[in-house]
Design a protein around this motif. Structure first.
Motif, PDB file in Angstrom:
ATOM      1  N   LEU A 422       0.804  -1.220   0.000  1.00 45.30           N
ATOM      2  CA  LEU A 422       0.000   0.000   0.000  1.00 45.30           C
ATOM      3  C   LEU A 422       0.838   1.272   0.000  1.00 45.30           C
ATOM      4  O   LEU A 422       0.415   2.301  -0.546  1.00 45.30           O
ATOM      5  CB  LEU A 422      -0.934   0.014   1.215  1.00 45.30           C
ATOM      6  CG  LEU A 422      -2.064  -1.029   1.224  1.00 45.30           C
ATOM      7  CD1 LEU A 422      -2.784  -1.010   2.568  1.00 45.30           C
ATOM      8  CD2 LEU A 422      -3.052  -0.772   0.086  1.00 45.30           C
ATOM      9  N   THR A 423       2.026   1.211   0.602  1.00 42.48           N
ATOM     10  CA  THR A 423       2.830   2.441   0.747  1.00 42.48           C
ATOM     11  C   THR A 423       4.016   2.517  -0.206  1.00 42.48           C
ATOM     12  O   THR A 423       4.511   3.607  -0.476  1.00 42.48           O
ATOM     13  CB  THR A 423       3.347   2.570   2.190  1.00 42.48           C
ATOM     14  OG1 THR A 423       4.193   1.458   2.510  1.00 42.48           O
ATOM     15  CG2 THR A 423       2.186   2.605   3.173  1.00 42.48           C
ATOM     16  N   ASP A 424       4.487   1.382  -0.692  1.00 42.62           N
ATOM     17  CA  ASP A 424       5.612   1.382  -1.626  1.00 42.62           C
ATOM     18  C   ASP A 424       5.067   1.413  -3.058  1.00 42.62           C
ATOM     19  O   ASP A 424       4.483   0.429  -3.533  1.00 42.62           O
ATOM     20  CB  ASP A 424       6.461   0.124  -1.414  1.00 42.62           C
ATOM     21  CG  ASP A 424       7.743   0.152  -2.243  1.00 42.62           C
ATOM     22  OD1 ASP A 424       7.810   0.929  -3.221  1.00 42.62           O
ATOM     23  OD2 ASP A 424       8.670  -0.631  -1.929  1.00 42.62           O
ATOM     24  N   PRO A 425       5.244   2.527  -3.776  1.00 39.85           N
ATOM     25  CA  PRO A 425       4.654   2.656  -5.123  1.00 39.85           C
ATOM     26  C   PRO A 425       5.218   1.659  -6.135  1.00 39.85           C
ATOM     27  O   PRO A 425       4.603   1.429  -7.179  1.00 39.85           O
ATOM     28  CB  PRO A 425       4.993   4.093  -5.520  1.00 39.85           C
ATOM     29  CG  PRO A 425       6.159   4.477  -4.662  1.00 39.85           C
ATOM     30  CD  PRO A 425       5.991   3.733  -3.380  1.00 39.85           C
ATOM     31  N   SER A 426       6.359   1.063  -5.837  1.00 40.77           N
ATOM     32  CA  SER A 426       6.958   0.142  -6.803  1.00 40.77           C
ATOM     33  C   SER A 426       6.074  -1.082  -7.048  1.00 40.77           C
ATOM     34  O   SER A 426       6.072  -1.646  -8.146  1.00 40.77           O
ATOM     35  CB  SER A 426       8.338  -0.317  -6.324  1.00 40.77           C
ATOM     36  OG  SER A 426       8.250  -1.135  -5.170  1.00 40.77           O
TER      37      SER A 426
END
Length: 520
Positions: A422-426
């Motif tokens: 959810l928080t790491d755009p990768s």
């Protein structure tokens, strides 16, 4: 599906029977009581019906609105009996690889074939005197059912609900070297280190032995009992498979060597998204921070989660700003947080197509994994059995998924896995990248499947697609007999050379001048 792809498919369906002269008679046999397996098999048969062929289907799930050229013959009691026999799939999560194989080959394989072939509705059809041009059967531990092709003097196509495995590569003679083709139930990639190749080779040998000694022995027994006057033997029927469809694609799995009659059509079950039920649509539209979708599939039921693991999910969900849709079979579950909505059934593909979906918690089944890639949704994978471990590991390798082992589930591990996706755009970027690769192909899975099914019909079984490898024994296929002869020749040549050298040496010593002793 894009508008252009939809138009192309319509053209293919419109012209589908143009080279056949008339509609063919098709028999589809779906001997599994699992909903997900049904979704795959019924997709091929719907395509043929839309193309104008007469379709008869043996399955546990009759069509709700069948077209005029469609006939359902229900395998009544199959899905109920299957759930009764195999009640708790979570018990497989920590079962050793070999025990899972033994269970499948000794129990499940016999169950589905025996139930299908002995069903009164099937017996009635077998004795009806009908003729079919093509028989389509699921290649999932039901080899005895392949005999319906010879019974009706029809061509045979099989389909796998997942990718390639020993069960289908042997039908086509496709190579599967242990050096870079991992066993289906192992979490290995196509690039393995020495020890992975070592264990993959060991497990391959175990799988091959158990499959032939348990599964095929049982299936031959059932075949001989069901078709006592069979035109061809069980072994010959196994060699007469015209085509094998794989519910896979190299962009979502691993590139593998296939014979010409082994075709990848991963995602064939995916249709254009349909409108959601009003309550789901409202719940998802009004989620400013997005939605997490959670489903363990049709066979692995979320209500069977141990209480402590179920509560771990609920506590983590309660602390999220995202809303959560959970396919949970017991809708009476009390004390749910405001942001959690549970339903016994949910339209998965339509949900994943919604722009507010941020993550998909899944058991790692190939259908759900493919649909996630299709729509570009990152995953949290909880593999339980079968190919799920491999699918979850592949999504992790591609950077679009996070594995979460069943035995490790607690508040901390669930929160950690969700925070990553959810928080790491990768993760989302990689999911979109995988989706782009998946969609970049000349024909959709549906177009590909229809073309090749009608190709087999046009060419009366298309024997030109079959490699002679299926005629070879294990020793011939792997050149063991050739290597043995080579070693024998090498040994004989070496023996001759040694004897010649010894003889020459003896001759040299015999005729060499003797040294005279010096006198004092």
């Amino acid at each position: 599906m894009s508008p252009c792809a939809g138009v192309s498919l319509a053209i293919v369906l419109l012209l589908g029977t143009s080279g056949l002269g008339e509609a063919a008679k098709i028999l589809g046999v779906l001997p599994s009581g699992g909903t997900s397996h049904h979704f795959v098999g019924i997709s091929y048969l719907r395509l043929l019906a839309k193309a104008g062929h007469d379709v008869t289907v043996l399955s546990s799930f009759p069509e709700k609105n069948p077209p005029p050229n469609w006939r359902d013959i229900e395998l009544t009691g199959l899905k109920e009996k299957m759930h009764e026999e195999f009640t708790d799939p979570f018990e497989f999560a920590d079962t050793p690889f070999i025990m899972n194989l033994i269970m499948m080959y000794s129990t499940f394989g016999r169950f589905s074939s025996e139930f299908t072939l002995n069903h009164p509705n099937v017996q009635k059809l077998l004795n009806s005197g009908e003729h079919f041009d093509l028989v389509i059967v699921e290649a999932f531990l039901a080899e005895a059912v392949f005999g319906m092709a010879q019974h009706f003097n029809a061509s045979l196509i099989t389909y796998s609900p997942f990718g390639s495995s020993l069960w289908n590569t042997e039908l086509t003679g496709s190579p599967a070297p242990a050096s870079h083709v991992s066993t289906m139930m192992l979490p290995y990639y196509d690039r393995m280190n020495f020890w992975e190749r070592f264990w993959n080779t060991i497990y391959n040998a175990i799988d091959y032995t158990l499959y032939h000694q348990l599964q095929l022995t049982t299936q031959k027994e059932l075949y001989d009992a069901a078709f006592p006057n069979a035109a061809i033997s069980f072994e010959e029927q196994m060699k007469q498979v015209s085509l094998v469809f794989l519910n896979n694609h190299f962009s979502i799995g691993m590139p593998r060597p296939y014979a010409p009659n082994m075709i990848e059509v991963g995602g064939v079950q995916i249709d254009d998204p349909k409108p959601l039920p009003k309550d789901l649509q409202k719940f998802m539209d009004e989620a400013p921070d997005g939605v997490i979708y959670f489903s363990m599939g049709s066979y692995v039921r979320s209500e069977k989660f141990p209480e402590e693991k179920r509560n771990a999910f609920i506590k983590v969900f309660a602390g999220l700003k995202q809303r959560v849709l959970w396919k949970f079979e017991d809708e009476s579950l009390p004390k749910l947080p405001y942001n959690l909505l549970i339903k016994a059934w949910m339209p998965q593909n339509d949900i994943l197509a919604h722009p507010n979906v941020r993550a998909f918690i899944t058991h790692g089944g190939l259908l759900g994994t493919t649909e996630a890639i299709y729509h570009g949704i990152p995953l949290v994978g909880i593999p339980i059995f079968g190919d799920q471990m491999m699918n979850v590991q592949l999504s992790a390798r591609s950077g679009m998924g996070v594995p979460l082992l069943f035995k490790d589930i607690n508040e901390q591990t669930v929160r950690s896995a969700l925070e990553k996706v959810l928080t790491d755009p990768s993760y989302r970027e990689n999911a979109k990248r995988m989706s782009k690769i998946y969609h970049d192909k000349p024909m959709t899975p549906k177009q590909t499947a229809l073309y090749w099914m009608e190709y087999v019909i046009r060419h009366k079984g298309a024997p030109q697609l079959r490699t002679p490898a299926v005629e070879l024994s294990f020793f011939q296929y792997h050149l063991i007999d050739v290597y043995c002869v080579m070693l024998l020749i090498l040994g004989l040549v070496s023996l001759i050379c040694v004897r010649v050298v010894k003889k020459c040496y003896s001759s040299i010593r015999k005729f060499a001048p003797k040294k005279s002793k010096k006198r004092d």
